[in-house]
Design an enzyme around this catalytic site. Structure first.
Site, PDB file in Angstrom:
ATOM      1  N   PHE A 174       0.917  -1.290  -0.055  1.00 39.24           N
ATOM      2  CA  PHE A 174       0.114   0.036  -0.125  1.00 39.24           C
ATOM      3  C   PHE A 174       0.846   1.232   0.025  1.00 39.24           C
ATOM      4  O   PHE A 174       2.106   1.294   0.347  1.00 39.24           O
ATOM      5  CB  PHE A 174      -0.810   0.215   1.360  1.00 39.24           C
ATOM      6  CG  PHE A 174      -0.411   0.263   2.661  1.00 39.24           C
ATOM      7  CD1 PHE A 174       0.031   1.464   3.208  1.00 39.24           C
ATOM      8  CD2 PHE A 174       0.241  -1.090   3.108  1.00 39.24           C
ATOM      9  CE1 PHE A 174       0.493   1.399   4.450  1.00 39.24           C
ATOM     10  CE2 PHE A 174       0.855  -0.842   4.310  1.00 39.24           C
ATOM     11  CZ  PHE A 174       1.128   0.431   5.045  1.00 39.24           C
ATOM     12  N   CYS A 175       0.431   2.326  -0.315  1.00 40.39           N
ATOM     13  CA  CYS A 175       0.892   3.809  -0.501  1.00 40.39           C
ATOM     14  C   CYS A 175       0.033   4.549  -0.328  1.00 40.39           C
ATOM     15  O   CYS A 175      -1.266   4.561   0.110  1.00 40.39           O
ATOM     16  CB  CYS A 175       1.801   4.061  -1.707  1.00 40.39           C
ATOM     17  SG  CYS A 175       0.997   3.606  -3.338  1.00 40.39           S
ATOM     18  N   THR A 176       0.243   5.979  -0.294  1.00 32.58           N
ATOM     19  CA  THR A 176      -0.897   7.108  -0.170  1.00 32.58           C
ATOM     20  C   THR A 176      -2.042   7.070  -0.955  1.00 32.58           C
ATOM     21  O   THR A 176      -3.030   7.106  -0.532  1.00 32.58           O
ATOM     22  CB  THR A 176      -0.094   8.466  -0.061  1.00 32.58           C
ATOM     23  OG1 THR A 176       1.240   8.575   0.692  1.00 32.58           O
ATOM     24  CG2 THR A 176      -0.887   9.753   0.297  1.00 32.58           C
TER      25      THR A 176
END
Length: 304
Positions: A174-176
């Site tokens: 996951f990331c922003t």
């Protein structure tokens, strides 16, 4: 209230430079600020402005080659989160430094925010945060692995050095907002990892859609604008930005001995020389003078 739109889209632009001028002119005409990156692989960025201004810019982007179905995420800010508008030409819209990575060819399996909790709760899943160390430090998902990277360029080397520790586990990343995972999952697929998953819409979509009482997220999410961080419901978080090192700090960190407005914080006090600090003090003096004149000093805003 300002409308904030975070967006990215991978699509081939044969001449990104030709797109820059009209896009910048429209943003400036509509009072929209922020940063947009253009490259041969597509567009990425965050912008803020009035509802009418954001709608006009989004309509313009939808009309660009291959962007008719691009997606974006919206939130609000009580203050203008950017000082000016920048449209920059780049080699990559998110820099990984791997020339063979192409999210248009293959990516991991998308997982909706509603299904994310079940996935990361599974004992055969390793959860990896693809963001940088300072982002991880203020908030992440329960049980997530921190690669301790200072830039996204470091992720491929980190994976090569650490891949054996994950054995036969499925990988959830996951990331922003989702863009880094488009590249990181493509990279893992190219390395022969088939069971790769990523959070669709990123942390921002999760915080927007998953009720806090059901959340597996702890802390705040760092954002690259003047709000610095957001929490559940995309409400503005408590963090501020150290304008020397651009890392997030809490209001109580101002009371620490290492803190000097615009000059240093506990993260960076030992990282800069006295000459650096003298230069930062002069910059801070100019910011104070601008404020006294009722002007906005552009160097103060987190618009990187």
């Amino acid at each position: 209230m300002y409308t904030v739109a975070a967006l990215y889209h991978f699509t081939p632009f044969s001449d990104p430079a030709a797109l820059r001028g009209p896009l910048l002119a429209l943003c400036e005409a509509k009072g929209v600020t922020g940063t947009l990156l253009l490259a041969r692989e597509g567009i990425n960025g965050t912008i803020a402005g009035s509802r009418e201004g954001i709608d006009a810019v989004l309509a313009h982007i939808r009309a660009l080659p291959g962007c008719a179905d691009f997606d974006w995420k919206e939130s609000t800010a009580s203050d203008q989160p950017f000082g000016r508008m920048k449209v920059r030409l780049k080699k990559e819209i998110v820099t990984m430094g791997e020339p063979d990575v192409d999210p248009r060819a293959a990516v991991g399996h998308y997982v909706s925010p509603q299904d994310w909790n079940a996935l990361i709760s599974s004992p055969d899943v390793a959860v990896i945060d693809t963001r940088n160390d300072y982002e991880f430090a203020i908030g992440t998902f329960e049980g997530a692995v921190d690669p301790e990277t200072k830039s996204f360029r470091e992720f491929p080397a980190w994976w090569q050095a650490n891949k054996d520790r994950f054995g036969n586990k499925r990988i959830a990343m996951f990331c922003t907002g989702g863009i880094r995972c488009e590249k990181s999952t493509n990279y893992l697929v190219s390395q022969g990892i088939s069971e790769v998953y990523h959070l669709k819409g990123g942390i921002l979509k999760y915080l927007e859609e998953v009720p806090q009482e059901e959340s597996r997220w702890h802390g705040e999410c760092f954002v690259f604008d003047g709000r610095v961080s957001v929490g559940h419901g995309l409400t503005e978080g408590p963090h501020e930005l150290c304008h020397a090192c651009r890392r997030p700090i809490l209001p109580e960190d101002r009371a620490r001995a290492e803190f000097e407005e615009g000059v240093s914080c506990h993260h960076c006090a030992d990282e800069t020389s006295e000459a650096d600090k003298a230069r930062f003090r002069e910059r801070q003096k100019q910011i104070a003078l601008s404020k006294k004149r009722g002007e906005r000093h552009l160097g103060r805003v987190a618009d990187a």
